[in-house]
Design a protein around this motif. Structure first.
Motif, PDB file in Angstrom:
ATOM      1  N   LEU A  45      18.412   8.257  42.878  1.00 55.95           N
ATOM      2  CA  LEU A  45      18.336   6.801  42.995  1.00 55.95           C
ATOM      3  C   LEU A  45      17.330   6.278  41.977  1.00 55.95           C
ATOM      4  N   ASP A  46      17.571   5.083  41.451  1.00 55.03           N
ATOM      5  CA  ASP A  46      16.645   4.460  40.514  1.00 55.03           C
ATOM      6  C   ASP A  46      15.374   4.074  41.265  1.00 55.03           C
ATOM      7  N   GLY A  47      14.236   4.312  40.625  1.00 54.36           N
ATOM      8  CA  GLY A  47      12.965   3.916  41.216  1.00 54.36           C
ATOM      9  C   GLY A  47      12.133   5.102  41.655  1.00 54.36           C
ATOM     10  N   VAL A  48      10.835   4.860  41.756  1.00 51.70           N
ATOM     11  CA  VAL A  48       9.866   5.856  42.169  1.00 51.70           C
ATOM     12  C   VAL A  48       8.943   5.188  43.183  1.00 51.70           C
ATOM     13  N   VAL A  49       8.644   5.885  44.255  1.00 56.81           N
ATOM     14  CA  VAL A  49       7.665   5.391  45.226  1.00 56.81           C
ATOM     15  C   VAL A  49       6.369   6.156  44.995  1.00 56.81           C
ATOM     16  N   THR A  50       5.280   5.429  44.745  1.00 57.32           N
ATOM     17  CA  THR A  50       3.977   6.061  44.545  1.00 57.32           C
ATOM     18  C   THR A  50       3.187   6.036  45.841  1.00 57.32           C
ATOM     19  N   LEU A  51       2.674   7.210  46.218  1.00 57.76           N
ATOM     20  CA  LEU A  51       1.801   7.339  47.381  1.00 57.76           C
ATOM     21  C   LEU A  51       0.387   7.542  46.852  1.00 57.76           C
ATOM     22  N   PRO A  52      -0.370   6.453  46.686  1.00 52.65           N
ATOM     23  CA  PRO A  52      -1.680   6.560  46.037  1.00 52.65           C
ATOM     24  C   PRO A  52      -2.745   7.175  46.924  1.00 52.65           C
TER      25      PRO A  52
END
Length: 186
Positions: free
Chosen positions: A75-82
């Motif tokens: 899927l397009d996109g990245v989720v960042t877990l900072p």
């Protein structure tokens, strides 16, 4: 992933990030239905660093498989877990399942602020976002305030990529005899 076929950087995060690929931190995965079709997506998270932070954070890519076309698709996109050690607090973030079985919630919280950092509705929560699949994209939307959404369910647990037992079991084969070692979110 090791050959660099997937880009784990997140241009929407606001800080340049570099994936850690030297073997010091292993990629991790989880299986969770994000698009609500009753079949789990593969969530793969890769540790990354930013120039200003001494700790790493995780960037998550999501892959889906539609039996009709027989192709796995990123899927397009990245989720960042900072995560952070700046400003005098130890920050962390996690993804949570939903009771509806579609989408997820991203929670960013302080591990040093008053309140129980393990409890999503505590004062330690700094922000909440919804993560949804729209078409072939991941869409992350910040929620107003930090009150806990009513459909927030259990934290999504990621497993080291060396333990493929969950993937093997999902594929209908015999699960690996290697012990399952869930990895707590950083």
């Amino acid at each position: 992933m090791a050959a660099g076929a997937y880009d784990f950087s997140n241009p929407n995060f606001g800080f340049p990030m570099t994936a850690i690929t030297d073997g010091s931190v292993s990629p991790q995965y989880a299986l969770q239905d994000l698009d609500g079709d009753g079949h789990p997506e593969l969530l793969v998270r890769q540790a990354a660093t930013t120039p200003s932070e001494p700790v790493y954070q995780w960037n998550v890519l999501v892959f889906t498989y539609k039996a009709g076309d027989g192709v796995a698709e990123k899927l397009d996109g990245v989720v960042t877990l900072p995560a952070s050690t700046s400003a005098g607090y130890a920050g962390a973030s996690d993804l949570y399942a939903t009771t509806s079985g579609a989408g997820a919630y991203k929670r960013v919280y302080s591990e040093s602020q008053e309140g129980d950092s393990a409890t999503p509705n505590s004062a330690a929560t700094l922000s909440l976002s919804s993560v949804e699949v729209q078409g072939s994209s991941l869409v992350e939307t910040a929620l107003d305030g930090t009150s806990t959404p009513s459909e927030l369910a259990e934290k999504i647990v990621f497993t080291d990529i060396s333990d493929l037992s969950a993937l093997t079991a999902l594929g209908g084969g015999m699960a690996s005899t290697a012990p399952s070692t869930p990895v707590a979110s950083e």
